[in-house]
Design a protein around this motif. Structure first.
Motif, PDB file in Angstrom:
ATOM      1  N   ASP A 208       7.104  -5.090  19.756  1.00  0.00           N
ATOM      2  CA  ASP A 208       4.994  -4.702  20.613  1.00  0.00           C
ATOM      3  C   ASP A 208       5.469  -5.042  22.122  1.00  0.00           C
ATOM      4  OD1 ASP A 208       4.478  -4.591  17.617  1.00  0.00           O
ATOM      5  OD2 ASP A 208       4.220  -6.122  16.867  1.00  0.00           O
ATOM      6  N   VAL A 209       5.635  -6.526  22.069  1.00  0.00           N
ATOM      7  CA  VAL A 209       5.948  -6.637  23.609  1.00  0.00           C
ATOM      8  C   VAL A 209       5.859  -5.567  24.117  1.00  0.00           C
ATOM      9  CG1 VAL A 209       6.063  -8.292  25.942  1.00  0.00           C
ATOM     10  CG2 VAL A 209       5.489  -8.744  23.058  1.00  0.00           C
ATOM     11  N   ILE A 210       6.821  -5.633  24.014  1.00  0.00           N
ATOM     12  CA  ILE A 210       7.801  -4.279  24.711  1.00  0.00           C
ATOM     13  C   ILE A 210       7.309  -2.761  24.934  1.00  0.00           C
ATOM     14  CG2 ILE A 210      10.199  -2.802  24.853  1.00  0.00           C
ATOM     15  CD1 ILE A 210      11.745  -4.808  23.717  1.00  0.00           C
ATOM     16  N   HIS A 211       7.225  -2.087  23.639  1.00  0.00           N
ATOM     17  CA  HIS A 211       5.966  -0.970  23.449  1.00  0.00           C
ATOM     18  C   HIS A 211       4.797  -1.086  23.117  1.00  0.00           C
ATOM     19  CE1 HIS A 211      10.229   0.397  22.230  1.00  0.00           C
ATOM     20  NE2 HIS A 211      10.364  -0.652  21.724  1.00  0.00           N
ATOM     21  N   SER A 212       4.104  -2.191  23.583  1.00  0.00           N
ATOM     22  CA  SER A 212       2.395  -2.364  24.199  1.00  0.00           C
ATOM     23  C   SER A 212       2.253  -0.966  25.029  1.00  0.00           C
ATOM     24  CB  SER A 212       2.330  -3.265  24.010  1.00  0.00           C
ATOM     25  OG  SER A 212       1.574  -4.477  23.265  1.00  0.00           O
TER      26      SER A 212
ATOM     27  N   SER B 254      -1.712  -0.955  25.600  1.00  0.00           N
ATOM     28  CA  SER B 254      -3.224  -1.388  26.178  1.00  0.00           C
ATOM     29  C   SER B 254      -2.920  -2.837  26.200  1.00  0.00           C
ATOM     30  CB  SER B 254      -3.961  -0.904  25.094  1.00  0.00           C
ATOM     31  OG  SER B 254      -3.617  -1.512  24.006  1.00  0.00           O
ATOM     32  N   THR B 255      -3.475  -2.758  26.964  1.00  0.00           N
ATOM     33  CA  THR B 255      -4.015  -4.531  27.608  1.00  0.00           C
ATOM     34  C   THR B 255      -3.996  -5.771  25.864  1.00  0.00           C
ATOM     35  OG1 THR B 255      -4.638  -4.118  29.570  1.00  0.00           O
ATOM     36  CG2 THR B 255      -5.116  -6.272  28.877  1.00  0.00           C
ATOM     37  N   ALA B 256      -4.569  -5.334  25.619  1.00  0.00           N
ATOM     38  CA  ALA B 256      -5.371  -5.732  24.284  1.00  0.00           C
ATOM     39  C   ALA B 256      -3.846  -6.223  23.364  1.00  0.00           C
ATOM     40  CB  ALA B 256      -6.299  -5.372  23.303  1.00  0.00           C
ATOM     41  N   ALA B 257      -3.371  -4.247  23.367  1.00  0.00           N
ATOM     42  CA  ALA B 257      -2.263  -4.488  22.358  1.00  0.00           C
ATOM     43  C   ALA B 257      -1.111  -5.712  22.722  1.00  0.00           C
ATOM     44  CB  ALA B 257      -1.728  -3.755  21.734  1.00  0.00           C
ATOM     45  N   LEU B 258      -0.919  -5.241  24.327  1.00  0.00           N
ATOM     46  CA  LEU B 258       0.209  -6.268  24.911  1.00  0.00           C
ATOM     47  C   LEU B 258      -0.328  -8.179  24.759  1.00  0.00           C
ATOM     48  CD1 LEU B 258       2.404  -7.054  26.678  1.00  0.00           C
ATOM     49  CD2 LEU B 258       1.699  -6.368  28.673  1.00  0.00           C
ATOM     50  N   GLU B 259      -2.005  -8.487  25.212  1.00  0.00           N
ATOM     51  CA  GLU B 259      -1.922  -9.702  24.375  1.00  0.00           C
ATOM     52  C   GLU B 259      -1.348 -10.129  22.938  1.00  0.00           C
ATOM     53  OE1 GLU B 259      -2.989 -12.014  26.537  1.00  0.00           O
ATOM     54  OE2 GLU B 259      -2.285 -10.527  28.192  1.00  0.00           O
ATOM     55  N   ASN B 260      -2.420  -9.307  22.088  1.00  0.00           N
ATOM     56  CA  ASN B 260      -2.117  -9.839  21.355  1.00  0.00           C
ATOM     57  C   ASN B 260      -0.518 -10.423  20.855  1.00  0.00           C
ATOM     58  OD1 ASN B 260      -3.092 -10.238  18.149  1.00  0.00           O
ATOM     59  ND2 ASN B 260      -1.348  -8.457  17.522  1.00  0.00           N
ATOM     60  N   ALA B 261       0.023  -9.504  21.345  1.00  0.00           N
ATOM     61  CA  ALA B 261       1.970  -9.229  21.124  1.00  0.00           C
ATOM     62  C   ALA B 261       1.910 -10.274  21.739  1.00  0.00           C
ATOM     63  CB  ALA B 261       2.395  -8.132  21.582  1.00  0.00           C
ATOM     64  N   ARG B 262       2.109 -10.926  22.588  1.00  0.00           N
ATOM     65  CA  ARG B 262       2.491 -12.411  23.496  1.00  0.00           C
ATOM     66  C   ARG B 262       1.792 -13.399  22.549  1.00  0.00           C
ATOM     67  NH1 ARG B 262       0.180 -10.330  29.653  1.00  0.00           N
ATOM     68  NH2 ARG B 262       2.239  -9.571  30.534  1.00  0.00           N
ATOM     69  N   ARG B 263       0.772 -12.993  22.143  1.00  0.00           N
ATOM     70  CA  ARG B 263      -0.375 -14.181  21.692  1.00  0.00           C
ATOM     71  C   ARG B 263       0.711 -14.665  20.153  1.00  0.00           C
ATOM     72  NH1 ARG B 263      -2.816 -14.769  17.105  1.00  0.00           N
ATOM     73  NH2 ARG B 263      -3.796 -12.685  17.105  1.00  0.00           N
ATOM     74  N   LEU B 264       1.763 -13.738  19.380  1.00  0.00           N
ATOM     75  CA  LEU B 264       2.158 -13.698  18.037  1.00  0.00           C
ATOM     76  C   LEU B 264       4.087 -14.083  18.822  1.00  0.00           C
ATOM     77  CD1 LEU B 264       1.429  -9.950  16.179  1.00  0.00           C
ATOM     78  CD2 LEU B 264       0.732 -12.679  16.308  1.00  0.00           C
ATOM     79  N   LEU B 265       3.688 -13.013  19.594  1.00  0.00           N
ATOM     80  CA  LEU B 265       5.693 -14.078  20.756  1.00  0.00           C
ATOM     81  C   LEU B 265       5.679 -15.704  20.784  1.00  0.00           C
ATOM     82  CD1 LEU B 265       8.738 -13.121  20.828  1.00  0.00           C
ATOM     83  CD2 LEU B 265       8.018 -12.584  22.877  1.00  0.00           C
ATOM     84  N   SER B 266       4.800 -15.816  21.078  1.00  0.00           N
ATOM     85  CA  SER B 266       4.264 -17.048  21.430  1.00  0.00           C
ATOM     86  C   SER B 266       5.231 -18.247  20.946  1.00  0.00           C
ATOM     87  CB  SER B 266       2.994 -17.372  22.392  1.00  0.00           C
ATOM     88  OG  SER B 266       2.104 -17.701  21.591  1.00  0.00           O
ATOM     89  N   GLY B 267       4.410 -18.135  19.450  1.00  0.00           N
ATOM     90  CA  GLY B 267       4.423 -18.932  18.033  1.00  0.00           C
ATOM     91  C   GLY B 267       3.450 -19.590  17.577  1.00  0.00           C
TER      92      GLY B 267
END
Length: 199
Positions: free
Chosen positions: A148-152, A154-167
């Motif tokens: 999701d981080v790679i393929h997002s 939109s900014t909102a989708a990217l922020e959400n993916a980053r939040r999930l990846l952070s743990g």
């Protein structure tokens, strides 16, 4: 029995995969200033020593070297590389990150050179992240969020993916599960105490 059998098959598969070293480009195909490749698995230290002709490899240090074909000794490129000693790596295994010039011909030659080693093959899509998950470097939510981080788009989708990846999300779920477990145990204790009164 079925669950035990699935766990056994999964463990057997994991043990077989641990003996295989994988390699793949980390950057898209095409011309660029710099490309990146990753190698992961038990052959990583042998590969880095052979390609760069070095005896001692210092982990987690960017080194400049001349990469040569392990058999023909032909010079392929002068570049930077980093060796990671497992489990302190992305996959949890010994691994190498190689940063050659971004000419597709150079990238192809490096791949061909690395694939001359026994028990080394091209990585399947997502296999480095899969190994990170199997080796406990990422949980399932984090592993799924890498894509999701790679393929997002939109900014909102990217922020959400980053939040999930952070743990952070996984940590919240674990805390909630622990809280629910405490409630369940307390509930069971109350029911058991009431049952004892009626005996």
């Amino acid at each position: 029995n079925r669950e035990r059998k699935c766990k056994y098959i999964c463990c057997m598969f994991q043990e077989q995969e641990k003996s295989v070293t994988i390699v793949a480009p980390m950057t898209p195909a095409g011309v660029s200033a710099v490309a990146a490749l990753r190698v992961s698995g038990p052959k990583s230290k042998e590969i880095v020593k052979s390609l760069f002709g070095c005896e001692n490899v210092e982990p987690r240090k960017a080194c400049y070297g001349v990469l040569k074909h392990p058999e023909t000794k032909k010079q392929i490129d002068s570049l930077l590389y980093i060796f990671y000693c497992g489990p302190a790596s992305y996959t949890g295994e010994d691994s190498i990150e190689i940063f050659p010039h971004g000419n597709p011909l150079i990238v192809r030659e490096i791949l061909q050179a690395i694939l001359t080693f026994s028990e080394v093959r091209l990585a399947e899509p997502g296999e480095f992240t899969k190994r990170a998950f199997l080796n406990g470097k990422l949980d399932l939510v984090q592993a799924a969020s890498v894509g999701d981080v790679i393929h997002s788009t939109s900014t909102a989708a990217l922020e959400n993916a980053r939040r999930l990846l952070s743990g952070r999300f996984s940590k919240q779920v674990k805390e909630l599960a622990k809280y629910m477990q405490i409630i369940m145990i307390t509930h069971q204790a109350i029911i058991a105490a009431k049952s004892d009164k009626h005996i």
